[in-house]
Enzyme design. Sequence first.
Site, PDB file in Angstrom:
ATOM      1  N   GLY A  71       0.622  -1.110   0.155  1.00  0.00           N
ATOM      2  CA  GLY A  71       0.043   0.220  -0.168  1.00  0.00           C
ATOM      3  C   GLY A  71       1.040   1.417  -0.262  1.00  0.00           C
ATOM      4  O   GLY A  71       0.620   1.870  -0.910  1.00  0.00           O
ATOM      5  N   THR A  72       2.194   1.473   0.710  1.00  0.00           N
ATOM      6  CA  THR A  72       2.791   2.792   0.851  1.00  0.00           C
ATOM      7  C   THR A  72       3.929   3.071  -0.444  1.00  0.00           C
ATOM      8  O   THR A  72       3.424   3.964  -1.159  1.00  0.00           O
ATOM      9  CB  THR A  72       3.910   2.599   1.504  1.00  0.00           C
ATOM     10  OG1 THR A  72       3.551   1.965   3.100  1.00  0.00           O
ATOM     11  CG2 THR A  72       4.360   3.477   1.901  1.00  0.00           C
ATOM     12  N   GLN A 181      -7.645  -0.124   3.482  1.00  0.00           N
ATOM     13  CA  GLN A 181      -8.763  -0.365   4.778  1.00  0.00           C
ATOM     14  C   GLN A 181      -9.920  -1.298   4.319  1.00  0.00           C
ATOM     15  O   GLN A 181     -10.221  -2.512   4.690  1.00  0.00           O
ATOM     16  CB  GLN A 181      -8.719   0.373   5.699  1.00  0.00           C
ATOM     17  CG  GLN A 181      -7.578   0.813   6.348  1.00  0.00           C
ATOM     18  CD  GLN A 181      -7.060   0.052   7.460  1.00  0.00           C
ATOM     19  OE1 GLN A 181      -7.957  -1.459   7.459  1.00  0.00           O
ATOM     20  NE2 GLN A 181      -5.702  -0.530   7.567  1.00  0.00           N
ATOM     21  N   SER A 201      -3.757  -3.252  -0.729  1.00  0.00           N
ATOM     22  CA  SER A 201      -2.228  -4.178  -0.203  1.00  0.00           C
ATOM     23  C   SER A 201      -2.532  -6.012   0.238  1.00  0.00           C
ATOM     24  O   SER A 201      -3.558  -5.299   1.034  1.00  0.00           O
ATOM     25  CB  SER A 201      -2.126  -3.135   0.856  1.00  0.00           C
ATOM     26  OG  SER A 201      -0.827  -3.652   1.076  1.00  0.00           O
ATOM     27  N   HIS A 203      -1.922  -7.894   2.296  1.00  0.00           N
ATOM     28  CA  HIS A 203      -1.714  -8.611   3.901  1.00  0.00           C
ATOM     29  C   HIS A 203      -2.755  -7.785   4.812  1.00  0.00           C
ATOM     30  O   HIS A 203      -3.369  -8.315   5.601  1.00  0.00           O
ATOM     31  CB  HIS A 203      -0.508  -7.673   4.747  1.00  0.00           C
ATOM     32  CG  HIS A 203      -0.081  -6.302   5.094  1.00  0.00           C
ATOM     33  ND1 HIS A 203      -0.154  -6.318   6.223  1.00  0.00           N
ATOM     34  CD2 HIS A 203      -0.051  -5.336   4.504  1.00  0.00           C
ATOM     35  CE1 HIS A 203       0.351  -4.759   6.376  1.00  0.00           C
ATOM     36  NE2 HIS A 203       0.595  -4.221   5.097  1.00  0.00           N
ATOM     37  N   THR A 239      11.416  -7.360 -10.743  1.00  0.00           N
ATOM     38  CA  THR A 239      11.618  -8.711 -11.661  1.00  0.00           C
ATOM     39  C   THR A 239      10.224  -8.547 -10.206  1.00  0.00           C
ATOM     40  O   THR A 239      10.408  -8.309  -8.872  1.00  0.00           O
ATOM     41  CB  THR A 239      12.934  -9.415 -10.662  1.00  0.00           C
ATOM     42  OG1 THR A 239      13.751  -8.606 -11.037  1.00  0.00           O
ATOM     43  CG2 THR A 239      11.769 -10.527 -11.260  1.00  0.00           C
ATOM     44  N   CYS A 335       1.640   1.772  12.008  1.00  0.00           N
ATOM     45  CA  CYS A 335       3.123   1.887  11.371  1.00  0.00           C
ATOM     46  C   CYS A 335       3.459   3.324  12.436  1.00  0.00           C
ATOM     47  O   CYS A 335       4.379   4.274  12.702  1.00  0.00           O
ATOM     48  CB  CYS A 335       2.834   3.192  10.258  1.00  0.00           C
ATOM     49  SG  CYS A 335       1.794   1.999   9.389  1.00  0.00           S
TER      50      CYS A 335
HETATM   51  N1  PLP Z   1      -2.700   2.874   3.646  1.00  0.00           N
HETATM   52  C1  PLP Z   1      -3.589   2.428   4.841  1.00  0.00           C
HETATM   53  C2  PLP Z   1      -5.340   3.183   5.130  1.00  0.00           C
HETATM   54  C3  PLP Z   1      -3.731   1.569   5.954  1.00  0.00           C
HETATM   55  O1  PLP Z   1      -4.035   1.062   6.571  1.00  0.00           O
HETATM   56  C4  PLP Z   1      -2.058   1.100   5.701  1.00  0.00           C
HETATM   57  C5  PLP Z   1      -1.282   0.188   6.130  1.00  0.00           C
HETATM   58  O2  PLP Z   1      -1.496   0.332   7.417  1.00  0.00           O
HETATM   59  C6  PLP Z   1      -1.314   1.956   4.243  1.00  0.00           C
HETATM   60  C7  PLP Z   1      -1.716   2.520   2.929  1.00  0.00           C
HETATM   61  C8  PLP Z   1       0.268   0.940   3.499  1.00  0.00           C
HETATM   62  O3  PLP Z   1       0.367  -0.125   3.546  1.00  0.00           O
HETATM   63  P1  PLP Z   1       1.380  -1.433   3.134  1.00  0.00           P
HETATM   64  O4  PLP Z   1       1.603  -1.581   4.524  1.00  0.00           O
HETATM   65  O5  PLP Z   1       0.940  -2.506   2.582  1.00  0.00           O
HETATM   66  O6  PLP Z   1       2.495  -0.740   3.139  1.00  0.00           O
END
Ligand code: PLP
Length: 391
Positions: A71-72, A181, A201, A203, A239, A335
Amino acid sequence: MRRVYLDHAATTPLAPEVLEEMTPYLTEHYGNASSVHQLGREARVTLEEARERVADCLGAASSEIVFTSGGTEADNLAIKGVIAARAEAGASTGLVTSAAEHEAVLRPAERLAEQGHPVNILEPDAHGIVTPQQVDAAIDDQTALVSLMHANNEIGVCTDISGVAEVCDANDVLLHCDAVQTAGLFDLDVDALGVDLLSLSGHKFYGPKGVGALFVRGGVDLGPLVEGGSQERERRGGTENVPGVVGLAAALEQALDAAEERRPQLVRLQRRLVDGLEDAVPCDYRLNTPVDQVDTAPHVVNVAFPPNGEEPVDGEMLILNLDMEGVLVSAGSACTSGALEPSHVLKALGLDRETASAAVRFSFGTQTTADDIDYALDKLHTTLDRMVGGL
Ligand code: PLP
């Protein structure tokens, strides 16, 4: 000791069926999708099948899916990628976003501002929500992109993304939605939502960690963030993570198949927890997920404990005490936990420092039961009783 995992907004366990689908690509089918020999060609076919599967889940074309490391990276690519491409084309480069976004959006926004691009960070209302009207008022002739999340990862409140999309469309501005989310919980058809870019994302919906995707509507130019090989149509070098994207596709399909059934189950758990707080909490509390007032993601409940008398509740200590009782929860987003700064989202709600520091996020998943909620409430009660002396 019993362990009740109530931190699904941080991450979810890998579904066994997903692992099963991934395993052959970690073992015998290990080819690099760029190799021309048979193992490589086989990997390429699997990669493109996974892309097609993810695209189908979003009502998108497979050419509109860019695989990322999560996600990041998807958020970074959306924001920095769009603005870089606009800057190169000599077009407007302004960004409108909100102070309650994930750091994966806020940090790139800060970076763009440092580079001199016009960045407007909107203050959300008392529930943590930015409205379409606010977005409309914030857009000006410099605005190129609006970035807002679907559901907030800390407090679960939802943005009216379709409403924001109408405003963006009327103003000829692109819309990015961080749906990390809610992907897998809601049917996120990109046309119905009206978004131009959407992050997800693996996970967060019982898929593997370290793999995500960005939907990029056809015709939207995007400068690459990660440069190297010409993978992902030159939008993301490196890759390809074939087992990861197979897992992502399998998990997303599985989650969406079960979503209709899962959502009401989660709503019932959310209601049970919210209703149970009244009896379980022996001090003042503030529900930061106002389930009766606004739309929220069904898997999140955030509650804070304002100072009551002399002794404020120490949020970190509360979480560690709950952990010792086998109840695994989070302070704001995973985070930011560990950092002493109170959550930026709770501060954006207008909570004072002490209250924001004493917030707990409970988040449920497929395996959470009503009994787990009762157990967590019971442990919350005894822990708080001990900490605040039954104030
Ligand atoms: N955006 C939101 C709303 C999230 O909750 C998160 C992870 O907690 C992320 C982005 C980041 O995702 P990732 O953990 O896959 O980098």
